[in-house]
Write a protein that holds these residues in place. Structure first.
Motif, mmCIF file in Angstrom:
data_model
loop_
_atom_site.group_PDB
_atom_site.id
_atom_site.type_symbol
_atom_site.label_atom_id
_atom_site.label_comp_id
_atom_site.label_asym_id
_atom_site.label_seq_id
_atom_site.Cartn_x
_atom_site.Cartn_y
_atom_site.Cartn_z
ATOM 1 N N SER A 64 0.586 -1.206 -0.020
ATOM 2 C CA SER A 64 0.239 -0.116 -0.292
ATOM 3 C C SER A 64 1.141 0.942 -0.268
ATOM 4 N N GLN A 237 -12.839 2.095 -3.086
ATOM 5 C CA GLN A 237 -13.232 1.008 -2.036
ATOM 6 C C GLN A 237 -14.154 2.093 -1.315
ATOM 7 N N VAL A 249 -8.209 0.729 -3.936
ATOM 8 C CA VAL A 249 -8.199 -0.415 -4.766
ATOM 9 C C VAL A 249 -8.553 -0.858 -6.149
ATOM 10 N N ARG A 250 -7.367 -2.063 -6.835
ATOM 11 C CA ARG A 250 -7.555 -2.294 -8.148
ATOM 12 C C ARG A 250 -8.697 -2.891 -8.326
ATOM 13 N N ASP A 262 -1.452 -2.649 -3.494
ATOM 14 C CA ASP A 262 -2.433 -3.027 -3.399
ATOM 15 C C ASP A 262 -4.262 -1.853 -2.538
ATOM 16 N N LYS A 263 -3.193 -1.218 -2.547
ATOM 17 C CA LYS A 263 -3.876 -0.148 -1.951
ATOM 18 C C LYS A 263 -3.296 1.361 -2.782
#
Length: 567
Positions: A64, A237, A249-250, A262-263
């Motif tokens: 992240s 998200q 997020v993806r 990921d974030k």
């Protein structure tokens, strides 16, 4: 040197937002000097970069990346083309919306083929035709195909034809004659009235046609995110409108290279000191540093590094032409001629191991081709002459030294927002400098959330503001700073004659000739004495080691999928 709301001013539009700075003036009020560079300064502002550039393959999958920089106060407009959008809004937009064209640090055009498989131009008679072919896989998150209608909608909302749309500016878009379907729905043919070299700056992103209605354009992104209208490697998200925390997020609907992270997380830190403390506590991975005290707090910390380079930022003193006292051009010229920019820069850069020539333009940076020092051609730091000009205009010193005319004192109000100590220092210095020529300054301290209402309702006389260029096409900033009908011109100063000359500059196809004429027009606009460029400064960041493609990168704004942690 807190800068809570740096402006968003790309070549096509700008929404000015306050950025407080520090200044000091201890020179003789009767002295006279050029507004050019101070002694021993370099010939240009720094164009150095320091951002750990890494190719996509060198990044780890996962992890992240958390920073400050979320919405705060009244800075909640997330539509990048809206007049009330700041740099905050444009950065947040780019994490879940199309980023179709970017630039290298030096300003070379980079086409993102996940959106545009090609973008080519040709001259057709006296006109220019741009053909954009869109990736056949490109689709918005709501399932709407990305096609020629998105290019058309981007032009239409920014053309200025619909006065109900709250746009930041029309520069460049007003040179487009039409946008039509090409060989298929996945191709847009854009016809310019004449060759327009800065076209890449117009289509770095584009808008979902569903977001292009008046109601949605003006309001749908105010303290809200609209992931269904977005498209890109990341999507939203969550967004908490109270805490302002944003988590990206993806995006499972993304067709291109997947995001390495990921974030991506944004947090809200209204003050720079809060961001530095969060970095020290391990809450965030990156923070900007403005003062030697900031740097000393994080310097040498295990697992971190400082990244230093040049800056595509510039800071200005803006005068409000709607203010009764500043509607007089003599007063404006005298006021600006009493501002010691060299001393301001000296204080700003104290302890930062940095120097630069004083900026001479709002259009070009001194490290760019075409730059000229237009300020020094129209204004000299000369408090003694300022006093003579005020005398001739009927402003005579009163018993307390403050000038009077018609029974009224010469008083201006200087607005500062959420000031930190160094911001108060600039206020004290500016107050002292203007007092020497008989101008009284009243400090108006306001909370940051009142920025937009203060500026939009003309409730100030003086304000310091910053501008961040997101592309190299500075010439298109003429309208932003000096256009009389441009909402981003917060000075409200301009005239129809200069407007015509600004429009004419856009029609010049030869880049060298265009640069020359842009400088000539800016000199005329500066003679209205509403804007005074003060400094650019360095970019300094504290970053966790291994963070790639983040830092001082001048015109480069890395694609979201290329930001991550080095293997």
């Amino acid at each position: 040197m807190t800068r809570p709301k740096i402006t968003y001013a790309v070549a096509l539009s700008a929404a000015l937002a306050v950025a407080l700075t520090s200044c000091s003036s201890d020179s003789d009020a009767g002295g006279k000097s050029s507004t050019g560079a101070a002694a021993a300064s370099p010939k240009a502002a720094s164009a150095a970069t320091d951002y750990n550039p890494q190719p996509y393959a060198n990044l780890k999958d996962g992890g992240s990346y958390t920073t400050g920089g979320s919405f705060n106060g009244d800075d909640t407009q997330g539509n990048r083309w809206n007049v009330n959008a700041s740099l905050t809004g444009s950065r947040i937009w780019a994490w879940y919306n199309p980023v179709a064209i970017t630039f290298s640090p030096a300003g070379e055009v980079q086409i993102n083929k996940d959106y545009f498989t090609s973008a080519t131009t040709k001259n057709v008679g006296t006109k220019q035709q741009l053909t954009i072919t869109i990736n056949p896989k490109a689709v918005y998150n709501d399932g709407t195909p990305i096609d020629w209608r998105s290019i058309q909608a981007t032009w239409q909302v920014n053309s200025g034809k619909n006065k109900d749309l709250q746009i930041g500016g029309t520069q460049g878009f007003d040179q487009i004659e039409s946008v039509v379907r090409g060989a298929s729905a996945k191709q847009a043919v854009v016809t310019f009235k004449q060759p327009y070299a800065a076209w890449p700056g117009l289509f770095t992103s584009f808008i979902n046609p569903k977001a292009a209605t008046v109601a949605n354009f003006n309001n749908a992104y105010s303290n809200k995110l609209q992931p269904s209208w977005g498209a890109g490697p990341f999507t939203v998200q969550s967004y908490d409108p109270n805490s302002k925390k944003i988590v990206f997020v993806r995006n499972p609907k993304w067709w291109g290279r997947k995001g390495k992270l990921d974030k991506r997380i944004y947090l809200d830190f209204a003050k720079s000191s809060a961001g530095i403390n969060a970095f020290k506590n391990g809450q965030i991975d990156y923070t900007s540093l403005s003062t030697p005290e900031d740097i000393n707090q994080v310097k040498g910390r295990s697992g971190t590094q400082l990244r230093k380079g040049g800056s595509p930022f510039e800071y200005y003193l803006f005068l409000n032409g709607k203010s009764p006292v500043l509607s007089d051009i003599v007063v404006r010229k005298a006021l600006l001629g009493s501002v010691n920019r060299a001393e301001i820069a000296k204080i700003e850069f104290n302890g930062l191991d940095y120097s630069e020539p004083l900026p001479g333009s709002s259009v070009y940076y001194s490290f760019q081709k075409g730059y000229e020092d237009n300020v020094s051609k129209v204004l000299t730091f000369d408090p003694a002459q300022a006093g003579k000009d005020l005398d001739a205009a009927g402003w005579k010193p009163g018993k307390d030294g403050i000038r009077e005319k018609g029974g009224k004192q010469l008083v201006v109000e200087y607005a500062v927002f959420d000031p930190e100590p160094i911001d108060k220092a600039v206020a004290g210095s500016l107050t002292a400098a203007l007092k020497k020529v008989g101008i009284k300054v009243n400090l108006k301290v306001l909370p940051g959330e009142q920025w937009a209402s203060t500026i939009n309702q003309n409730k100030f006389d003086l304000v310091l503001s910053g501008n961040r260029s997101l592309d190299p096409y500075g010439v298109t900033g003429l309208g932003t700073f000096y256009g009389s009908s441009n909402d981003s011109n917060i000075t409200r100063i301009g005239n129809a004659g200069i407007d015509k000359e600004i429009a004419a500059v856009s029609k010049i196809s030869d880049p060298v000739a265009q640069q020359k004429q842009a400088n000539a027009v800016e000199q005329k606009a500066l003679k209205l004495y509403g804007v005074l460029p003060l400094f650019s400064g360095p970019s300094t960041y504290s970053v966790k080691k291994g963070l790639a493609n983040v830092g001082a990168s001048i015109f480069l704004s890395p694609l979201p999928e290329t930001v991550g942690w080095q293997r």
